[in-house]
Motif scaffolding. Structure first.
Motif, PDB file in Angstrom:
ATOM      1  N   GLN A 194      17.347  49.772  11.409  1.00 35.23           N
ATOM      2  CA  GLN A 194      18.225  49.153  10.409  1.00 35.23           C
ATOM      3  C   GLN A 194      19.530  49.941  10.267  1.00 35.23           C
ATOM      4  O   GLN A 194      20.598  49.355  10.046  1.00 35.23           O
ATOM      5  CB  GLN A 194      17.507  49.030   9.065  1.00 35.23           C
ATOM      6  N   ASP A 195      19.447  51.266  10.393  1.00 38.53           N
ATOM      7  CA  ASP A 195      20.671  52.084  10.384  1.00 38.53           C
ATOM      8  C   ASP A 195      21.581  51.684  11.549  1.00 38.53           C
ATOM      9  O   ASP A 195      22.802  51.590  11.399  1.00 38.53           O
ATOM     10  CB  ASP A 195      20.335  53.576  10.497  1.00 38.53           C
ATOM     11  N   ALA A 196      20.971  51.466  12.720  1.00 48.96           N
ATOM     12  CA  ALA A 196      21.749  51.097  13.904  1.00 48.96           C
ATOM     13  C   ALA A 196      22.399  49.730  13.728  1.00 48.96           C
ATOM     14  O   ALA A 196      23.569  49.535  14.090  1.00 48.96           O
ATOM     15  CB  ALA A 196      20.855  51.108  15.143  1.00 48.96           C
ATOM     16  N   VAL A 197      21.664  48.784  13.178  1.00 48.17           N
ATOM     17  CA  VAL A 197      22.213  47.449  12.936  1.00 48.17           C
ATOM     18  C   VAL A 197      23.375  47.522  11.951  1.00 48.17           C
ATOM     19  O   VAL A 197      24.435  46.904  12.153  1.00 48.17           O
ATOM     20  CB  VAL A 197      21.114  46.493  12.429  1.00 48.17           C
ATOM     21  N   ALA A 198      23.201  48.298  10.881  1.00 43.53           N
ATOM     22  CA  ALA A 198      24.272  48.451   9.895  1.00 43.53           C
ATOM     23  C   ALA A 198      25.504  49.085  10.532  1.00 43.53           C
ATOM     24  O   ALA A 198      26.648  48.689  10.263  1.00 43.53           O
ATOM     25  CB  ALA A 198      23.785  49.297   8.719  1.00 43.53           C
TER      26      ALA A 198
END
Length: 263
Positions: A194-198
């Motif tokens: 989710q950090d990467a997507v953000a």
């Protein structure tokens, strides 16, 4: 007339939103491949085109490389490099070290590059010691420049100079943003993803490095199948091609890079 103008405005906003939606690009690299053809095949059947990082002298690397060429998967050489002393560190065949002579360094790197046909670039396996060495990194980039290969800095240490040396040598270069499975637990993997997507939504792209652990592949099989429409999984080559042949300028990960085990 007002209704017509409103329709035009709505269309323009929709087009702008579509352009924004297409901007979030995610590259997923699965490293440490070469020991299990079964796991590599599972990686290649993930519901998105991931990049394979192959260790040069692992026993199943030739078979995996052949299968990847047949299926059209992007491959990079996951080149072993010297790490800082650590109790969990294990030697890997083909490791480049800072004490090697220039001729031995070049000879071993050349053998590694020839061991994985069809690669578009190189990233470092471990390397927390070697990637801090400007002389070694200049030597590496000189070899990559002559072969027109990309370099992906895995950032196994905050003190890496590899990316800077790639820029100096005009080698197209990228940097890892997120380690997906630094903690190989479903909740931790989900937080990292989710950090990467953000980050991809914020900057337009993010590069994730993971490993062929069963827990990682279980997670990616679900997450990539349910990926939001505004995020596209792409390749390292596509990022370089999109930005042109010059070395790419990347912002740093806003969080301190995390070191994977054995780096």
């Amino acid at each position: 007339m007002i209704r017509g103008a409103a329709l035009v405005t709505a269309c323009l906003l929709a087009a702008a939103a579509a352009g924004h939606a297409a901007a979030a690009q995610l590259v997923i690299v699965i490293d440490d491949l070469g020991y299990s053809l079964e796991r590599a095949e599972r990686v290649m059947t993930l519901p998105a085109p991931v990049t394979l990082g192959l260790l040069p002298f692992a026993p199943k690397t030739p078979a995996i490389a052949l299968r990847a060429l047949e299926t059209g998967h992007e491959m990079i050489l996951h080149q072993p490099m010297e790490s800082l002393p650590a109790p969990h560190a294990r030697p890997v065949a083909g490791t480049l070290t800072s004490t090697m002579s220039a001729s031995r360094f070049t000879e071993l790197l050349d053998a590694s590059l020839r061991a994985v046909p069809g690669i578009i670039g190189v990233n470092n396996h471990t390397g927390s010691r070697l990637t801090q060495d400007p002389t070694a990194m200049r030597r590496l980039m000189h070899q990559l420049s002559g072969r027109r290969l990309i370099f992906l800095d895995s950032r196994t240490t905050a003190d890496t100079v590899a990316y800077r040396m790639a820029q100096e040598a005009q080698v197209p270069a990228l940097q890892r943003d997120v380690f997906l499975d630094h903690v190989p637990h479903p909740r931790a993997i989900d937080r990292a993803f989710q950090d990467a997507v953000a980050l991809a939504r914020q900057r337009g792209r993010a590069i994730v490095i993971g490993h062929p652990y069963p827990v990682t592949l279980d997670y990616l099989e679900r997450a990539l199948a349910d990926l939001d429409a505004d995020v596209t999984v792409t390749s390292l080559q596509a990022l370089v091609s999109r930005d042109g042949p010059a070395t790419l300028v990347r912002q740093e990960n806003p969080e301190p890079p995390r070191r994977s085990l054995g780096q």
